[in-house]
Write an enzyme that holds these catalytic residues in place. Structure first.
Site, PDB file in Angstrom:
ATOM      1  N   LEU A   1       0.832  -1.202   0.000  1.00  0.00           N
ATOM      2  CA  LEU A   1       0.000   0.000   0.000  1.00  0.00           C
ATOM      3  C   LEU A   1       0.864   1.249   0.000  1.00  0.00           C
ATOM      4  O   LEU A   1       0.561   2.227  -0.693  1.00  0.00           O
ATOM      5  CB  LEU A   1      -0.924  -0.008   1.214  1.00  0.00           C
ATOM      6  CG  LEU A   1      -1.767   1.249   1.431  1.00  0.00           C
ATOM      7  CD1 LEU A   1      -2.671   1.523   0.244  1.00  0.00           C
ATOM      8  CD2 LEU A   1      -2.580   1.117   2.726  1.00  0.00           C
TER       9      LEU A   1
ATOM     10  N   ASP B   1      11.600   2.949  11.756  1.00  0.00           N
ATOM     11  CA  ASP B   1      11.128   1.776  12.489  1.00  0.00           C
ATOM     12  C   ASP B   1      10.083   2.245  13.488  1.00  0.00           C
ATOM     13  O   ASP B   1      10.419   2.934  14.467  1.00  0.00           O
ATOM     14  CB  ASP B   1      12.305   1.109  13.203  1.00  0.00           C
ATOM     15  CG  ASP B   1      11.895  -0.099  14.034  1.00  0.00           C
ATOM     16  OD1 ASP B   1      10.692  -0.414  14.090  1.00  0.00           O
ATOM     17  OD2 ASP B   1      12.791  -0.714  14.639  1.00  0.00           O
ATOM     18  N   ILE B   2       8.819   1.891  13.271  1.00  0.00           N
ATOM     19  CA  ILE B   2       7.776   2.446  14.143  1.00  0.00           C
ATOM     20  C   ILE B   2       7.813   1.870  15.553  1.00  0.00           C
ATOM     21  O   ILE B   2       7.109   2.368  16.432  1.00  0.00           O
ATOM     22  CB  ILE B   2       6.367   2.298  13.535  1.00  0.00           C
ATOM     23  CG1 ILE B   2       5.939   0.829  13.463  1.00  0.00           C
ATOM     24  CG2 ILE B   2       6.273   2.968  12.184  1.00  0.00           C
ATOM     25  CD1 ILE B   2       4.444   0.665  13.195  1.00  0.00           C
TER      26      ILE B   2
ATOM     27  N   ALA C   1       2.696  -2.304   9.384  1.00  0.00           N
ATOM     28  CA  ALA C   1       1.990  -3.324  10.167  1.00  0.00           C
ATOM     29  C   ALA C   1       2.723  -4.650  10.098  1.00  0.00           C
ATOM     30  O   ALA C   1       3.533  -4.889   9.204  1.00  0.00           O
ATOM     31  CB  ALA C   1       0.564  -3.510   9.636  1.00  0.00           C
TER      32      ALA C   1
ATOM     33  N   THR D   1       1.876  -8.032   9.085  1.00  0.00           N
ATOM     34  CA  THR D   1       0.781  -8.586   8.301  1.00  0.00           C
ATOM     35  C   THR D   1       0.913 -10.084   8.025  1.00  0.00           C
ATOM     36  O   THR D   1       0.095 -10.648   7.298  1.00  0.00           O
ATOM     37  CB  THR D   1       0.662  -7.846   6.959  1.00  0.00           C
ATOM     38  OG1 THR D   1       1.901  -7.956   6.247  1.00  0.00           O
ATOM     39  CG2 THR D   1       0.307  -6.378   7.174  1.00  0.00           C
TER      40      THR D   1
ATOM     41  N   THR E   1      -8.079  -4.004   9.317  1.00  0.00           N
ATOM     42  CA  THR E   1      -8.389  -5.227   8.579  1.00  0.00           C
ATOM     43  C   THR E   1      -9.741  -5.835   8.927  1.00  0.00           C
ATOM     44  O   THR E   1     -10.280  -5.606  10.021  1.00  0.00           O
ATOM     45  CB  THR E   1      -7.292  -6.280   8.879  1.00  0.00           C
ATOM     46  OG1 THR E   1      -7.623  -7.535   8.289  1.00  0.00           O
ATOM     47  CG2 THR E   1      -7.148  -6.505  10.381  1.00  0.00           C
TER      48      THR E   1
ATOM     49  N   TYR F   1      -3.271 -12.242  14.796  1.00  0.00           N
ATOM     50  CA  TYR F   1      -3.185 -11.067  13.920  1.00  0.00           C
ATOM     51  C   TYR F   1      -4.400 -10.165  14.102  1.00  0.00           C
ATOM     52  O   TYR F   1      -4.265  -8.952  14.306  1.00  0.00           O
ATOM     53  CB  TYR F   1      -3.078 -11.520  12.457  1.00  0.00           C
ATOM     54  CG  TYR F   1      -3.262 -10.407  11.453  1.00  0.00           C
ATOM     55  CD1 TYR F   1      -2.304  -9.404  11.309  1.00  0.00           C
ATOM     56  CD2 TYR F   1      -4.406 -10.356  10.645  1.00  0.00           C
ATOM     57  CE1 TYR F   1      -2.483  -8.375  10.387  1.00  0.00           C
ATOM     58  CE2 TYR F   1      -4.582  -9.344   9.724  1.00  0.00           C
ATOM     59  CZ  TYR F   1      -3.623  -8.351   9.592  1.00  0.00           C
ATOM     60  OH  TYR F   1      -3.801  -7.334   8.682  1.00  0.00           O
TER      61      TYR F   1
END
Length: 302
Positions: free
Chosen positions: A15, A38-39, A70, A72, A111, A135
């Protein structure tokens, strides 16, 4: 309306790449990958949001954060829940808090896995959640952390995303078409395939609406390709785009194709709140798939 400045954590993902491709539609767009931002690094996140907000304001632009970062890997999350929650809840919560402290709106992508998957009609944003997988649980926790950060936060749930960048179902089926005479694909799970390029355009439209003071009543929204199908139906459509015989794709059940993480049997999301916010619904999934192959066909073929 003032032009946007958009910061996209997770900018090297599927995305994120499509959001970066729309940079020409905004005044400034910065889409760092995890190597650059890097979150899970709280200090780095705070500094990145702060410096971006200052740069945007100095340029006369309206800053917005669209979070595409995320964990994922749905099946992997079952064996590394700590990492899934560290990224999808804790890091996302800090990102939202950093944006809120500077008055910067944040749009967070979530999601269909937050729902139990036992529905019989498209899920509304207000429907009860009940994720069955690690998840899904980590993403729901992330949603809650984002919304708790303040009024300038929005959650956008999507589903069955594919795009030219990264690995996805379309690429996997395209590869299998060239290797196997016949494929068995699950036909008892329903959802809405979503082209990441369309999703990216929808998120930018929402960002413009948000900075203009809109979408205040709909802080959780659903955005997917229009219509619905099964994984088997999706695979057959991919075969059609490849010029292959779709009858080579045979239906099977979820029980015949077990996976570590439970999959929702029903993942269709209603876009009624999206429409109510005055936003453009995404095109029908089958039309989008044809367009994806027209635009980026080489990326989907092995």
């Amino acid at each position: 309306m003032a032009q946007l400045a958009v910061l996209v954590p997770g900018g090297r993902g599927q995305l994120g790449r499509d959001l970066a491709a729309l940079a020409g539609q905004v005044g400034l767009l910065h889409a760092p990958g995890s190597a650059e931002l890097d979150i899970t690094d709280a200090e780095a996140v705070s500094d990145a949001v702060s410096s971006f907000a200052v740069t945007a304001t100095d340029a006369g632009l309206r800053p917005v954060v669209i979070n595409a970062a995320a964990h994922t890997a749905v099946d992997l999350a079952e064996t590394e829940p700590e990492r899934a929650f560290a990224i999808n809840e804790l890091a996302v919560g800090r990102l939202a808090a950093a944006a809120a402290s500077r008055g910067v709106p944040l749009l967070h992508v979530s999601t269909d896995y937050v729902f139990p998957g036992d529905g019989t009609r498209p899920y509304e944003p207000t429907d009860p959640t009940g994720p069955k997988s690690v998840y899904g649980k980590s993403k729901l926790a992330g949603e809650q952390a984002v919304l708790a950060a303040g009024d300038l936060t929005w959650v956008v749930r999507t589903a069955w995303v594919y795009g030219a960048g990264g690995g996805n179902f379309v690429k996997a089926i395209s590869k299998a078409e060239g290797q196997r005479e016949q494929l068995s694909v699950v036909d008892d799970q329903r959802g809405s395939p979503t082209w990441s390029a369309d999703l990216a355009a929808g998120l930018l439209e929402l960002a413009r609406t948000v900075v203009a003071g809109g979408a205040r009543e709909q802080r959780v929204l659903h955005c997917t390709g229009g219509g619905e199908t099964t994984w088997c139906g999706f695979a057959r459509a991919i075969f059609e785009e490849l010029g292959a015989d779709p009858e080579r794709v045979k239906p099977c059940t979820t029980e015949e194709f077990p996976r570590p993480a439970p999959r929702p049997a029903y993942s269709v999301l209603s876009d009624s709140a999206w429409r109510a916010a005055g936003l453009t619904p995404l095109r029908p999934w089958r039309e989008a798939l044809a367009k994806a192959f027209e635009v980026d066909g080489a990326a989907y073929r092995p």
